[in-house]
Scaffold this motif. Structure first.
Motif, PDB file in Angstrom:
ATOM      1  N   GLY A 149       5.697  -6.092 -11.993  1.00  0.00           N
ATOM      2  CA  GLY A 149       5.470  -5.904 -10.565  1.00  0.00           C
ATOM      3  C   GLY A 149       5.872  -4.546 -10.042  1.00  0.00           C
ATOM      4  N   LYS A 150       6.374  -3.683 -10.934  1.00  0.00           N
ATOM      5  CA  LYS A 150       6.902  -2.387 -10.486  1.00  0.00           C
ATOM      6  C   LYS A 150       6.174  -1.188 -11.081  1.00  0.00           C
TER       7      LYS A 150
ATOM      8  N   GLU B 118       3.039  -5.193  -5.697  1.00  0.00           N
ATOM      9  CA  GLU B 118       3.399  -5.959  -6.889  1.00  0.00           C
ATOM     10  C   GLU B 118       2.185  -6.604  -7.559  1.00  0.00           C
ATOM     11  N   ILE B 119       1.030  -5.989  -7.402  1.00  0.00           N
ATOM     12  CA  ILE B 119      -0.218  -6.455  -7.998  1.00  0.00           C
ATOM     13  C   ILE B 119      -0.828  -5.309  -8.788  1.00  0.00           C
ATOM     14  N   ILE B 120      -1.379  -5.602  -9.974  1.00  0.00           N
ATOM     15  CA  ILE B 120      -2.163  -4.600 -10.689  1.00  0.00           C
ATOM     16  C   ILE B 120      -3.543  -4.584 -10.060  1.00  0.00           C
ATOM     17  N   GLN B 121      -3.934  -3.412  -9.610  1.00  0.00           N
ATOM     18  CA  GLN B 121      -5.203  -3.275  -8.911  1.00  0.00           C
ATOM     19  C   GLN B 121      -6.114  -2.304  -9.661  1.00  0.00           C
TER      20      GLN B 121
ATOM     21  N   LYS C  86      -2.268 -10.620 -10.942  1.00  0.00           N
ATOM     22  CA  LYS C  86      -0.842 -10.849 -10.718  1.00  0.00           C
ATOM     23  C   LYS C  86      -0.373 -12.031 -11.548  1.00  0.00           C
ATOM     24  N   GLU C  87       0.971 -12.247 -11.536  1.00  0.00           N
ATOM     25  CA  GLU C  87       1.589 -13.386 -12.233  1.00  0.00           C
ATOM     26  C   GLU C  87       1.136 -13.464 -13.687  1.00  0.00           C
TER      27      GLU C  87
END
Length: 263
Positions: free
Chosen positions: A37-38, A65-68, A255-256
């Motif tokens: 998330g970082k 905190e999301i990979i975009q 995410k997650e």
């Protein structure tokens, strides 16, 4: 020697159609968090026409905190198919992640890429992908969203760049294999599970439901181009490999992302 419990597990899965419960043990020591998330320190970028490690135009980035996957720094897409690989390979595993699409799409990308992305697995090492190679030799958990109202477009499908699989006991002849999932809107978060038992059995789940099963992934077939011939050894069983998040002209968020080793 493979443990007896492994054979028992496969027999149960094949004969009774059982699937590991995607809701149990989501937290705990067994689950490895792949994205913290970082930052993307544990990930390796490979974009078509660029060297390994070149995150061209900040294609892969972290937002809240999301990979975009984001194309706001692009002028044209120019076939820059990209993948973000986790740093280590896996063999037998249960992977969980959530995804949704954004309203961003590069209009010079191929039409099939609209509301389309994927997660590659059993992939070749990103460091073995040549600069001008378009797709990694891998198997893909394909992600799709609604394109036309009233027209089904399932997600959690299988695609096979440079690979082949068996479906219902036979070698599957086509590049992509549709799942039984419903169709989701582009901006809806969808939960995905990918369960892989080496080269024996692969299960796709969407929002907790099993939507596809197939087996015997191996190198072969077409689609991947300009690869190192020493890597594409047709007929070789795929028992392990790297996991990669896809970028093919459509904005998407992940995410997650977590994984539990099964071997």
């Amino acid at each position: 020697m493979i443990k007896t419990s492994y054979f028992v597990c496969l027999c149960i899965l094949f004969v009774f159609g059982c699937t590991p419960d995607s809701s149990q043990s989501d937290s705990g020591e067994d689950w490895q968090i792949l994205f913290n998330g970082k930052d993307l320190d544990d990930w390796v970028v490979k974009i078509h026409q660029h060297e390994v490690g070149d995150n061209y135009a900040n294609t892969f980035r972290i937002v809240d905190e999301i990979i975009q996957v984001n194309y706001d720094e692009y002028v044209t897409f120019d076939n820059r198919y990209g993948h973000l690989f986790y740093k280590e390979p896996f063999s037998s595993f249960h992977m969980k992640f959530e995804y949704r699409f954004t309203d961003q799409w590069m209009e010079d990308a191929a039409s099939y890429t609209y509301r389309n992305s994927g997660v590659m697995f059993h992939s070749q090492d990103p460091n073995s992908i040549l600069k001008d190679q378009d797709w990694p030799i891998s198997v893909e958990y394909q992600l799709l969203a609604r394109e036309v109202d009233g027209q089904a477009r399932p997600t959690g499908n299988m695609c096979s760049p440079g690979t082949e699989v068996f479906y219902e006991g036979n070698l599957y002849p086509d590049h992509c294999l549709n799942s039984s999932s419903p169709t989701f809107d582009w901006d809806e978060w969808v939960k995905a599970d990918l369960i892989v038992y080496r080269d024996s059995l692969i299960i796709h789940m969407v929002n907790g439901d099993t939507v596809l099963r197939y087996s015997k992934p191996h190198i072969g077939g077409e689609v991947a181009n300009r690869f190192d011939p020493n890597v594409k050894i047709d007929g070789k069983a795929l028992t392990s490999g790297y996991i990669g998040l896809q970028a093919e002209g459509q904005g998407v968020e992940f995410k997650e992302i977590k994984l539990k080793k099964l071997d």
